[in-house]
Design an enzyme around this catalytic site. Structure first.
Site, PDB file in Angstrom:
ATOM      1  N   ASP A  13       0.723  -1.119  -0.049  1.00 11.98           N
ATOM      2  CA  ASP A  13      -0.023  -0.087   0.036  1.00 11.98           C
ATOM      3  C   ASP A  13       0.751   1.239  -0.059  1.00 11.98           C
ATOM      4  OD1 ASP A  13      -2.122  -1.529   0.216  1.00 11.98           O
ATOM      5  OD2 ASP A  13      -1.972  -1.796   2.267  1.00 11.98           O
ATOM      6  N   LYS A  16       2.495   2.314  -5.300  1.00  7.26           N
ATOM      7  CA  LYS A  16       3.028   1.660  -6.211  1.00  7.26           C
ATOM      8  C   LYS A  16       2.245   1.859  -7.652  1.00  7.26           C
ATOM      9  CE  LYS A  16       3.209  -2.318  -4.391  1.00  7.26           C
ATOM     10  NZ  LYS A  16       2.732  -2.066  -2.824  1.00  7.26           N
ATOM     11  N   GLN A 226       2.283  -5.837  -3.218  1.00  5.05           N
ATOM     12  CA  GLN A 226       2.721  -5.923  -1.541  1.00  5.05           C
ATOM     13  C   GLN A 226       3.858  -5.092  -1.445  1.00  5.05           C
ATOM     14  OE1 GLN A 226       1.708  -9.279  -3.240  1.00  5.05           O
ATOM     15  NE2 GLN A 226      -0.081  -8.469  -2.784  1.00  5.05           N
TER      16      GLN A 226
HETATM   17  P1  IMP Z   1      -2.587 -12.960   1.410  1.00  4.90           P
HETATM   18  O1  IMP Z   1      -1.515 -12.234   0.812  1.00  4.90           O
HETATM   19  O2  IMP Z   1      -3.986 -12.524   1.291  1.00  4.90           O
HETATM   20  O3  IMP Z   1      -2.177 -14.269   2.028  1.00  4.90           O
HETATM   21  O4  IMP Z   1      -2.376 -12.155   3.140  1.00  4.90           O
HETATM   22  C1  IMP Z   1      -1.147 -12.366   3.606  1.00  4.90           C
HETATM   23  C2  IMP Z   1      -0.598 -10.928   4.537  1.00  4.90           C
HETATM   24  O5  IMP Z   1      -0.201  -9.871   3.366  1.00  4.90           O
HETATM   25  C3  IMP Z   1      -1.888 -10.383   5.298  1.00  4.90           C
HETATM   26  O6  IMP Z   1      -1.283  -9.578   6.155  1.00  4.90           O
HETATM   27  C4  IMP Z   1      -2.400  -9.216   4.145  1.00  4.90           C
HETATM   28  O7  IMP Z   1      -2.965  -8.057   4.732  1.00  4.90           O
HETATM   29  C5  IMP Z   1      -1.118  -8.677   3.446  1.00  4.90           C
HETATM   30  N1  IMP Z   1      -1.409  -8.230   2.121  1.00  4.90           N
HETATM   31  C6  IMP Z   1      -1.496  -9.135   1.094  1.00  4.90           C
HETATM   32  N2  IMP Z   1      -1.766  -7.991   0.015  1.00  4.90           N
HETATM   33  C7  IMP Z   1      -1.619  -6.984   0.450  1.00  4.90           C
HETATM   34  C8  IMP Z   1      -1.301  -5.737  -0.221  1.00  4.90           C
HETATM   35  O8  IMP Z   1      -1.632  -5.604  -1.554  1.00  4.90           O
HETATM   36  N3  IMP Z   1      -1.313  -4.801   0.582  1.00  4.90           N
HETATM   37  C9  IMP Z   1      -1.201  -4.750   1.643  1.00  4.90           C
HETATM   38  N4  IMP Z   1      -1.255  -5.964   2.468  1.00  4.90           N
HETATM   39  C10 IMP Z   1      -1.209  -7.011   1.723  1.00  4.90           C
END
Ligand code: IMP
Length: 428
Positions: A13, A16, A226
């Protein structure tokens, strides 16, 4: 323009999407190389907000080729909705503007269910995933049980692959996670075959396309999703996502050699945020945290969750710069800091009374690590109309110079508001 990787230096966040959109006029193609629709890249143009989850953020520029690379995990329904939304808003007029890798893995409903049920099962130890099936899809890829886009668009292959995989998924869901309603092979097949027929026209050998573009010395932007703090190996494991968010992810996830990369642009907010659980040494639980949350409108663009807010963590960012080979930085949301009397920045961590030389590896240490701060004077001026570094308040200039000095790379781009126009490049 050279071939540039855009990487988030914090916990995602960082803005990007906006940076990619700004750089796209100088690029021939924008490539996503990891992650999936856990990402939400926000673009605000003339007051109109658009959130992209899978389609690269270069899509608003008609001449830019958008590539969803091999290392991305694709939820076909989300992708189709996004394509349709873009088309009805007058973008993506030509099908050829978007290519999706045949090798990218497909997220099925069982991945989403497994992700959500695992989170429930973990209870207070939940990771706080986005619940989009990202982790379970990557798990299948690694264990060689995944179904790829090339299978999705081939009815026979899809049927065969689902027949191999689905009974085992249903058994796992029932026996391990207590799922009561198994997935019907026929229903999943019918639904996904329809998606496959739609996406067939976009599905290509994207690696071959990239090889050609690199050979022709075209300019490419690789759009990270991410941030480094969420990297599977280098982040705050296990509170991470399931892909390589560092620049090395470009080599594996897009399939280009290291020598094809000229620059790595690290993006960081002027403060820090994190969604979901996990260590965050500079987190604020006070009025300043509230200020950042409210003024920065810090809600997750994918899940709508409230983002945790804190001071910028230069100690972490310096490490992220090392991990990514970052050569320049873009600082976003600088405007949000206006109105604070003092601003702090973490310049080290302390663990059990000892100063650390690098961020911890073990989660137990991460959880105990305390940030060591340097304090800077704040400023009250509104920055949204500023277009030059030298026009920034002196205190703001000092803060940014301290960021550069500590992290060790120059800031070349500064964003001072959500609108596309609210930014400027650093004068030489
Ligand atoms: P997942 O990628 O859905 O498995 O989530 C794993 C961790 O990454 C969690 O803490 C999510 O909140 C975080 N996360 C995944 N994608 C993003 C993103 O695009 N921005 C911020 N946090 C993310």
């Amino acid at each position: 323009m050279s071939n540039t990787v855009i990487i988030g230096l914090q916990w995602g966040d960082e803005g990007k999407g906006k940076v990619v959109d700004l750089l796209t006029p100088g690029a021939d193609a924008v490539v996503r190389f990891q992650g999936g629709n856990n990402a939400g890249h926000t673009l605000v143009i003339d007051g109109q907000k658009r959130v992209l989850h899978l389609v690269p953020s270069g899509v608003l520029h008609e001449k830019c080729l958008c590539i969803v690379g091999d290392g991305v995990v694709v939820d076909p329904k989300v992708l189709i909705d996004e394509i349709e939304g873009l088309k009805s808003a007058g973008f993506l007029k030509k099908q050829a503007q978007l290519c999706i890798s045949e090798k990218s893995h497909v997220i099925f409903p069982y991945h989403v269910r497994i992700d959500q049920l695992w989170e429930e099962k973990r209870g207070t130890n939940a990771i706080g995933t986005t619940g989009r099936g990202i982790g379970p899809c990557y798990e299948d890829k690694i264990s060689r049980r995944g179904i790829r886009m090339g299978d999705l668009v081939d009815s026979k292959a899809l049927k065969r692959r689902l027949a191999e995989v689905l009974p085992e998924k249903n058994e796992y869901l029932e026996k391990v996670l207590g799922n009561k309603t198994p997935f019907s092979e026929n229903e999943v097949y019918e639904q996904y075959n329809t998606y496959g027929r739609y996406l067939k026209h976009y599905c290509q050998d994207t690696n071959g396309i990239l090889q050609k573009l690199v050979g022709e010395k075209r300019s490419l932007l690789f759009e990270g999703a991410q941030g480094v703090g969420l990297d599977l190996d280098h982040g705050t494991y296990p509170f991470v996502t399931s892909s390589s968010t560092v620049s090395g992810g470009v080599m594996t996830g897009a399939g280009v050699p290291p020598r094809a990369i000229d620059e790595v642009l690290g993006v960081a907010k002027a403060y820090a945020t994190r969604v979901g659980r996990g260590p965050f040494p500079t987190e604020l639980h006070d009025a300043t945290g509230e200020h950042l949350q409210n003024k920065g409108a810090e809600f997750g663009s994918t899940t709508g969750r409230r983002r945790r807010c804190g001071w910028i963590d230069l100690f972490w960012m310096k490490h992220a710069v090392w991990l990514t080979g970052c050569t320049r930085m873009a600082i976003t949301k600088l405007d949000v800091l206006s109105g604070l009397e003092n601003i702090k920045a973490a310049v080290g961590y302390q663990l059990n009374g000892k100063k650390l030389t690098a961020p911890p590896s073990r989660i137990e240490d991460w959880e105990k690590a305390e940030a060591v701060y340097e304090t800077f004077s704040g400023w009250s001026e509104n920055l949204e109309k500023i277009t030059r570094f030298s026009a920034l308040p002196k205190a703001c200039q000092s803060y940014l110079k301290a960021v550069e000095d500590f992290v060790g790379v120059p800031i070349s781009l500064i964003s001072v508001g959500p609108e596309r126009s609210a930014h400027f490049y650093r004068e030489a």
